[in-house]
Write a protein that holds these residues in place. Structure first.
Motif, PDB file in Angstrom:
ATOM      1  N   GLY A 284       0.839  -1.196   0.000  1.00 11.95           N
ATOM      2  CA  GLY A 284       0.000   0.000   0.000  1.00 11.95           C
ATOM      3  C   GLY A 284       0.868   1.237   0.000  1.00 11.95           C
TER       4      GLY A 284
ATOM      5  N   ARG B 188      -6.126   0.936  -2.090  1.00  8.10           N
ATOM      6  CA  ARG B 188      -6.882  -0.254  -1.721  1.00  8.10           C
ATOM      7  C   ARG B 188      -6.029  -1.213  -0.892  1.00  8.10           C
ATOM      8  N   SER B 189      -4.816  -1.445  -1.341  1.00  9.23           N
ATOM      9  CA  SER B 189      -3.917  -2.345  -0.617  1.00  9.23           C
ATOM     10  C   SER B 189      -3.563  -1.781   0.751  1.00  9.23           C
TER      11      SER B 189
ATOM     12  N   ASN C  73      -0.765   2.612  -3.353  1.00  9.41           N
ATOM     13  CA  ASN C  73      -1.962   1.873  -3.732  1.00  9.41           C
ATOM     14  C   ASN C  73      -2.935   1.921  -2.556  1.00  9.41           C
TER      15      ASN C  73
ATOM     16  N   LYS D  70      -6.353  -2.471   3.253  1.00  9.61           N
ATOM     17  CA  LYS D  70      -6.384  -3.896   3.608  1.00  9.61           C
ATOM     18  C   LYS D  70      -5.236  -4.256   4.551  1.00  9.61           C
ATOM     19  N   SER D  71      -4.065  -3.682   4.308  1.00  5.67           N
ATOM     20  CA  SER D  71      -2.899  -3.989   5.144  1.00  5.67           C
ATOM     21  C   SER D  71      -3.071  -3.480   6.567  1.00  5.67           C
TER      22      SER D  71
END
Length: 327
Positions: free
Chosen positions: A163, A201-202, A199, A205-206
């Motif tokens: 990310g 989105r990543s 990024n 999530k991370s």
């Protein structure tokens, strides 16, 4: 693990900023991240000497990601170990260790593409290449689930936390759940007040993975970051502050996502600003006053990430609508 492990934070200073490296005392000693090329002699070696430790005895150089301020000193540290230390980097970013000119490729695809002044671009490129001492062939390219055994009962587990960069990893000390996340956690950004996210989105999530799955008892970050009140926080966090820091990172992520989506959806960000390019109105709304012509600058990198997320989301939404109409 029955006893705590000694971890020595090492602040690597360069220009107006600093990045942290972390020495992990073990039968096979490790250093996690390395600052820039001057950091080995200027910061890492003298700090270790104050603790009675020889830099020559380091046996592992573990890199959380490939950005210059964390990877740049790897070659110099490796040299000081007599080239005996094993060098480890995330598989997705190994190219940045093998060839420092890959840093320029990334620069031009992120911050550089919004900077139209070629003289400024050349200045940035010169700074990036100067901050990397040399190139190395990694001994190990790690992926999610790998482990690094430092001897005895000391083992670091690799968790992929992309990310901030595409291939960032976090090293988790088994048995203690001490978590070396470096820049995977950004809170409300560094000195500029803007997180650096490649990024979005990543990144989200991370952070959720760290908060809900890893649940660190201690969190070791790459830099001091700001809280929502703009105050700089320590790069070493423990106890109840750990989930607070992770939640703050998610709060800022939500804020930026909603802001960019609103502006792009309404076509407001098409106007070109002298400093902030297509994101001038966004900079104004969040009160951002940093100069994106300076390096490092998070603004263009992060705006680019949320813009790309919005574009992808729109494509996905339209596809779903089209598929529904066909049914």
């Amino acid at each position: 693990m029955t006893s705590p492990v000694r971890v020595i934070p090492i602040e690597c200073k360069f220009g107006p900023i600093s990045a942290f490296a972390y020495y992990v005392d073990a039968p096979e000693p490790a250093i996690i991240d390395t600052g820039v090329s001057i950091s080995a002699s200027q910061d890492i070696e003298p700090t270790l000497a104050q603790h009675g430790i020889r830099i020559e005895d380091i046996r592992w150089i573990l890199l959380t990601h490939g950005h210059v301020d964390h990877l740049g000193g790897a070659y110099a540290v490796w040299e000081k170990t007599g080239r005996n230390a094993k060098v480890v980097i995330p598989k997705k970013e190994a190219r940045l260790l093998r060839d420092k000119y890959e840093q320029i490729v990334d620069y031009k695809s992120l911050q550089g593409k919004y900077i139209t002044d070629s003289a400024i671009q050349e200045k940035h490129i010169s700074m990036l290449t100067a901050d990397i001492g040399g190139t190395i062939e990694p001994d190990l390219e790690v992926v999610n689930g790998d482990s690094i055994h430092l001897g005895g009962e000391i083992t670091l587990k690799v968790i992929e936390t992309p990310g901030h960069s595409i291939g960032s990893v976090t090293f988790v000390l088994k048995g203690l759940n001490w978590t070396f996340a470096a820049d995977a956690v950004q809170m409300y950004g560094g000195l500029s007040g803007m997180p650096t996210i490649e990024n979005s989105r990543s990144y989200c999530k991370s952070i959720k993975r760290l908060l809900e799955e890893v649940r660190p008892s201690r969190l070791f970050l790459g830099h001091p970051f700001r809280n929502k009140d703009g105050q700089m926080q320590s790069a070493q966090i423990e106890g109840e502050e750990v989930p607070a820091v992770l939640r703050a990172s998610l709060e800022m992520d939500d804020k930026l996502r909603d802001l960019v989506r609103h502006h792009l959806k309404n076509g407001k960000s098409a106007e070109q600003h002298e400093l902030y390019g297509p994101f001038g109105l966004i900079a104004e709304e969040i009160g951002y006053t940093g100069d994106p012509r300076h390096l490092p600058c998070a603004f263009f990198v992060t705006m680019n990430a949320y813009q790309e997320e919005f574009i992808v989301s729109e494509i996905e939404r339209r596809k779903i609508e089209n598929d529904s109409e066909k049914v």
